[in-house]
Design an enzyme around this catalytic site. Structure first.
Site, mmCIF file in Angstrom:
data_model
loop_
_atom_site.group_PDB
_atom_site.id
_atom_site.type_symbol
_atom_site.label_atom_id
_atom_site.label_comp_id
_atom_site.label_asym_id
_atom_site.label_seq_id
_atom_site.Cartn_x
_atom_site.Cartn_y
_atom_site.Cartn_z
ATOM 1 N N LYS A 1 -24.709 13.812 11.087
ATOM 2 C CA LYS A 1 -25.256 13.167 9.882
ATOM 3 C C LYS A 1 -26.573 13.834 9.544
ATOM 4 O O LYS A 1 -27.244 14.381 10.434
ATOM 5 C CB LYS A 1 -25.505 11.672 10.162
ATOM 6 C CG LYS A 1 -25.599 10.820 8.916
ATOM 7 C CD LYS A 1 -24.226 10.421 8.420
ATOM 8 C CE LYS A 1 -24.249 9.636 7.146
ATOM 9 N NZ LYS A 1 -22.928 9.067 6.828
ATOM 10 N N GLY B 1 -21.381 13.649 1.078
ATOM 11 C CA GLY B 1 -22.218 12.640 0.440
ATOM 12 C C GLY B 1 -22.464 11.419 1.315
ATOM 13 O O GLY B 1 -21.806 11.210 2.328
ATOM 14 N N ASP B 2 -23.434 10.637 0.922
ATOM 15 C CA ASP B 2 -23.719 9.318 1.495
ATOM 16 C C ASP B 2 -24.649 8.652 0.478
ATOM 17 O O ASP B 2 -24.702 9.093 -0.681
ATOM 18 C CB ASP B 2 -24.357 9.431 2.886
ATOM 19 C CG ASP B 2 -24.373 8.092 3.634
ATOM 20 O OD1 ASP B 2 -23.342 7.710 4.195
ATOM 21 O OD2 ASP B 2 -25.420 7.399 3.637
ATOM 22 N N GLN C 1 -20.528 7.985 13.417
ATOM 23 C CA GLN C 1 -19.602 8.969 12.852
ATOM 24 C C GLN C 1 -18.698 9.581 13.931
ATOM 25 O O GLN C 1 -17.538 9.901 13.666
ATOM 26 C CB GLN C 1 -20.408 10.068 12.150
ATOM 27 C CG GLN C 1 -19.651 10.838 11.098
ATOM 28 C CD GLN C 1 -19.579 10.126 9.748
ATOM 29 O OE1 GLN C 1 -20.580 9.620 9.268
ATOM 30 N NE2 GLN C 1 -18.407 10.082 9.159
ATOM 31 N N SER D 1 -12.347 13.711 3.330
ATOM 32 C CA SER D 1 -13.154 14.933 3.458
ATOM 33 C C SER D 1 -12.441 15.943 4.354
ATOM 34 O O SER D 1 -12.429 17.148 4.075
ATOM 35 C CB SER D 1 -14.518 14.611 4.072
ATOM 36 O OG SER D 1 -15.403 14.107 3.096
ATOM 37 N N THR E 1 -13.318 6.305 -0.099
ATOM 38 C CA THR E 1 -13.889 5.315 0.823
ATOM 39 C C THR E 1 -13.538 3.904 0.358
ATOM 40 O O THR E 1 -13.081 3.063 1.151
ATOM 41 C CB THR E 1 -15.416 5.496 0.944
ATOM 42 O OG1 THR E 1 -15.695 6.869 1.185
ATOM 43 C CG2 THR E 1 -15.972 4.660 2.082
ATOM 44 N N LYS F 1 -19.147 16.626 11.423
ATOM 45 C CA LYS F 1 -18.783 16.204 10.063
ATOM 46 C C LYS F 1 -19.473 14.892 9.777
ATOM 47 O O LYS F 1 -19.427 13.968 10.597
ATOM 48 C CB LYS F 1 -17.252 16.023 9.982
ATOM 49 C CG LYS F 1 -16.762 15.625 8.607
ATOM 50 C CD LYS F 1 -16.555 16.824 7.720
ATOM 51 C CE LYS F 1 -16.454 16.469 6.253
ATOM 52 N NZ LYS F 1 -17.781 16.363 5.574
HETATM 53 P P1 NDP Z 1 -24.500 5.048 -3.186
HETATM 54 O O1 NDP Z 1 -25.819 5.699 -3.149
HETATM 55 O O2 NDP Z 1 -23.459 5.526 -4.131
HETATM 56 O O3 NDP Z 1 -24.672 3.481 -3.426
HETATM 57 C C1 NDP Z 1 -25.419 2.689 -2.571
HETATM 58 C C2 NDP Z 1 -25.502 1.300 -3.146
HETATM 59 O O4 NDP Z 1 -26.109 0.435 -2.195
HETATM 60 C C3 NDP Z 1 -26.350 1.238 -4.389
HETATM 61 O O5 NDP Z 1 -25.874 0.207 -5.200
HETATM 62 C C4 NDP Z 1 -27.727 0.905 -3.828
HETATM 63 O O6 NDP Z 1 -28.581 0.258 -4.749
HETATM 64 C C5 NDP Z 1 -27.368 -0.025 -2.699
HETATM 65 N N1 NDP Z 1 -28.388 0.102 -1.645
HETATM 66 C C6 NDP Z 1 -28.710 1.220 -0.953
HETATM 67 N N2 NDP Z 1 -29.720 0.997 -0.112
HETATM 68 C C7 NDP Z 1 -30.034 -0.284 -0.284
HETATM 69 C C8 NDP Z 1 -30.991 -1.111 0.323
HETATM 70 N N3 NDP Z 1 -31.835 -0.657 1.265
HETATM 71 N N4 NDP Z 1 -31.015 -2.410 -0.058
HETATM 72 C C9 NDP Z 1 -30.158 -2.879 -1.005
HETATM 73 N N5 NDP Z 1 -29.237 -2.120 -1.620
HETATM 74 C C10 NDP Z 1 -29.170 -0.846 -1.259
HETATM 75 O O7 NDP Z 1 -23.965 5.113 -1.680
HETATM 76 P P2 NDP Z 1 -22.476 4.917 -1.141
HETATM 77 O O8 NDP Z 1 -21.742 3.937 -1.971
HETATM 78 O O9 NDP Z 1 -21.906 6.253 -0.929
HETATM 79 O O10 NDP Z 1 -22.761 4.304 0.315
HETATM 80 C C11 NDP Z 1 -22.816 2.905 0.562
HETATM 81 C C12 NDP Z 1 -22.589 2.653 2.043
HETATM 82 O O11 NDP Z 1 -21.324 3.166 2.427
HETATM 83 C C13 NDP Z 1 -23.587 3.327 2.985
HETATM 84 O O12 NDP Z 1 -23.757 2.502 4.121
HETATM 85 C C14 NDP Z 1 -22.873 4.612 3.396
HETATM 86 O O13 NDP Z 1 -23.355 5.100 4.623
HETATM 87 C C15 NDP Z 1 -21.443 4.077 3.513
HETATM 88 N N6 NDP Z 1 -20.368 5.054 3.436
HETATM 89 C C16 NDP Z 1 -20.258 5.923 2.394
HETATM 90 C C17 NDP Z 1 -19.197 6.798 2.337
HETATM 91 C C18 NDP Z 1 -18.987 7.712 1.175
HETATM 92 O O14 NDP Z 1 -17.974 8.407 1.167
HETATM 93 N N7 NDP Z 1 -19.853 7.753 0.193
HETATM 94 C C19 NDP Z 1 -18.208 6.857 3.414
HETATM 95 C C20 NDP Z 1 -18.384 5.849 4.416
HETATM 96 C C21 NDP Z 1 -19.429 5.004 4.421
HETATM 97 P P3 NDP Z 1 -29.703 1.126 -5.492
HETATM 98 O O15 NDP Z 1 -28.971 2.030 -6.414
HETATM 99 O O16 NDP Z 1 -30.563 0.121 -6.172
HETATM 100 O O17 NDP Z 1 -30.426 1.857 -4.414
HETATM 101 O O1 2IT Z 2 -20.383 7.611 6.425
HETATM 102 C C1 2IT Z 2 -19.480 8.395 6.094
HETATM 103 O O2 2IT Z 2 -18.398 8.444 6.688
HETATM 104 C C2 2IT Z 2 -19.730 9.285 4.948
HETATM 105 N N1 2IT Z 2 -20.786 9.192 4.330
HETATM 106 C C3 2IT Z 2 -18.709 10.315 4.559
HETATM 107 C C4 2IT Z 2 -18.827 11.539 5.423
HETATM 108 C C5 2IT Z 2 -17.962 12.695 5.020
HETATM 109 O O3 2IT Z 2 -18.093 13.732 5.700
HETATM 110 O O4 2IT Z 2 -17.172 12.602 4.084
#
Ligand code: NDP
Ligand code: 2IT
Length: 444
Positions: free
Chosen positions: A126, A165-166, A111, A376, A209, A90
């Site tokens: 992943k 998603g991520d 993860q 999830s 999250t 997952k």
């Molecule tokens: P999104 O794509 O929705 O948002 C990512 C944000 O971070 C955007 O504002 C983006 O800016 C910015 N960003 C991404 N890459 C960079 C970079 N290299 N430098 C600067 N800014 C950056 O992603 P999420 O919010 O889903 O994910 C954010 C973090 O949380 C990640 O580390 C992800 O692995 C983690 N995560 C996500 C989960 C989820 O359920 N979605 C669960 C657990 C962890 P821009 O739009 O300009 O690229």
């Molecule tokens: O980093 C993370 O935990 C995620 N992007 C969510 C993974 C999931 O299966 O919901």
């Protein structure tokens, strides 16, 4: 040489070109040292550390698609199935130009422990691609997703491996991926999470999250005699995690004064306007300059800089290695009391250490952002029983899970004489359950 050092050397030699993966492995192995030392003979004989640092399998494939000019484009797709000792693989799919095997391996490795901490039966995996959804039309994103799934479907399934998603993968991408999976396999099953509410998604998964991060932060502060009300927070990112972290922080009476994207950041002393941020990022898919243009109280700055703003609580919610040693120094100098990671591995090892040594409560991503994957898993449960739960039901379970994780990692740290070290606590508690299952299942 100790068993931990031996395996660290081995992992470094075998994965020399993957610094993010090495960073994640080093953090985990360093902090589980006391557990390994207490069981060294058995773990060595069973090659536990060699096995836990080597993915079960990894897929790498070509993703060809046609852009709006009729030009064929080629990206690389990945899925790393890291460890399924406690449940089906997952973990999310990251779509970002920086993606290569090392990023997917670091995320898959993290993860494994995160999913274990949720207390739910999910293993770690992943995937993703170096495809950049930014600036692409909906049709181009659909073409990419269909091509990506045409390869990926062979390796996944509701009881095998369940992506989500991520970064760069949100509701739109999950929809296109799900449509293609269904079309190829004829199966209407919970093979992806983060689905739309009309086709098997769970209420509160979108928020999970960010909300979970705040439930964790609130519990952390509560157990140290404080609470979120009245706190000033700095947040990085402006995506899924950041938006709902800000929303929940405001509901708890705190004020978030920053957010950022990959080109710049916002300082808004009145507090970030979440509805406006959603409009800019979720609807228009625009830059933060549009937020500043619509909000008189906001300043826009090019580049990075959120950690220089005075705060009580810092919530990195963008990406890996975005909070560096100088940022940690600025946070400490400004009186920050807690850093809770919404992103995966946003804080470098030296910055983490500096924060911990200077009395900042630090909760690592594998604990603090586990609410996303936990919800999830709740979506998977609802899909299996072909029912859907109310928002309140899912949100209440999410809150319980986050509070439990906090106490589990706190207890694990105390058991090994590392009270207050939540990095050690999270790694130890996550590791213990996975190792127990691996030992029970024999060498495989
Ligand atoms: P999104 O794509 O929705 O948002 C990512 C944000 O971070 C955007 O504002 C983006 O800016 C910015 N960003 C991404 N890459 C960079 C970079 N290299 N430098 C600067 N800014 C950056 O992603 P999420 O919010 O889903 O994910 C954010 C973090 O949380 C990640 O580390 C992800 O692995 C983690 N995560 C996500 C989960 C989820 O359920 N979605 C669960 C657990 C962890 P821009 O739009 O300009 O690229
Ligand atoms: O980093 C993370 O935990 C995620 N992007 C969510 C993974 C999931 O299966 O919901």
């Amino acid at each position: 040489m100790s068993y931990v050092d031996e395996v660290l050397e081995r992992v470094k030699t075998k994965n020399a070109a993957e610094p993010e993966f090495l960073q994640a492995v080093e953090e985990v192995l360093e902090s589980i040292r006391p557990v390994v030392e207490a069981n060294e003979e058995l773990y060595r004989k069973e090659a536990i550390l060699e096995r836990i640092t080597e993915p079960d399998r990894q897929f790498k494939f070509r993703v060809a698609w046609v852009d709006d000019n009729g030009q064929a484009q080629v990206n690389t797709g990945y899925r790393v199935q890291f460890n399924n000792a406690i449940g089906p693989y997952k973990g999310g799919l990251r779509l970002h130009p920086s993606v290569y095997l090392g990023i997917i391996k670091f995320l898959g490795f993290e993860q494994v422990f995160k999913n274990s901490l949720t207390g739910l039966p999910i293993g770690g995996g992943k995937g993703g691609s170096d495809f950049d959804p930014k600036g692409k039309s909906d049709r181009e994103v659909m073409a990419f997703c269909q091509s990506f799934m045409t390869e990926l479907y062979k390796y996944i399934g509701a009881d095998v491996d369940v992506p989500a998603g991520d970064i760069g993968t949100g509701a739109r991408e999950i929809g296109y991926l799900y449509g293609q999976y269904k079309r190829i396999t004829r199966l209407y099953e919970g093979v992806l999470t983060g689905k739309g509410l009309t086709y098997g998604g769970s209420l509160a998964r979108t928020e999970a999250t960010g909300y979970g991060l705040l439930y964790m932060t609130e519990e952390l502060l509560k157990s140290h005699g404080q609470d979120m009300a009245g706190k000033t927070c700095v947040v990085s990112g402006a995506g899924n995690v950041a938006i709902y972290a800000i929303q929940k922080a405001h509901q708890l009476g705190a004020k978030c004064v920053t957010c950022s994207d990959s080109t710049g950041w916002i300082y808004d002393p009145e507090g970030i306007d979440v509805d406006l941020l959603k409009e800019v990022k979720e609807v228009k898919r625009a830059r933060l300059t549009e937020y500043a243009a619509a909000r008189p109280s906001a300043e826009y700055h090019e580049g990075r800089g959120v950690w220089s703003v005075k705060c009580d609580v810092a919530l990195p919610c963008a990406t890996q290695n975005e909070l560096l040693i100088d940022d940690a120094k600025a946070l400490v100098a400004n009186g920050c009391i807690a850093v809770c990671e919404g992103a995966n591995m946003p804080t470098t090892l030296d910055a983490t250490q500096y924060l911990q040594e200077n009395g900042v409560y630090f909760v690592p991503g594998k604990a603090a952002n586990a609410g996303g994957v936990a919800t999830s898993a709740l979506e998977m449960s609802q899909n299996s029983e072909r029912l859907s739960w109310t928002f309140e039901e899912v949100d209440a379970k999410l809150k319980d899970i986050m509070v439990n994780i906090y106490h589990n990692i706190d207890d694990a740290a105390k058991r090994y004489g590392k009270e207050g070290n939540y990095v050690a606590g999270a790694n130890i508690a996550g590791f213990e359950k996975v190792v127990d299952a691996m030992l029970a299942q024999g060498v495989c």
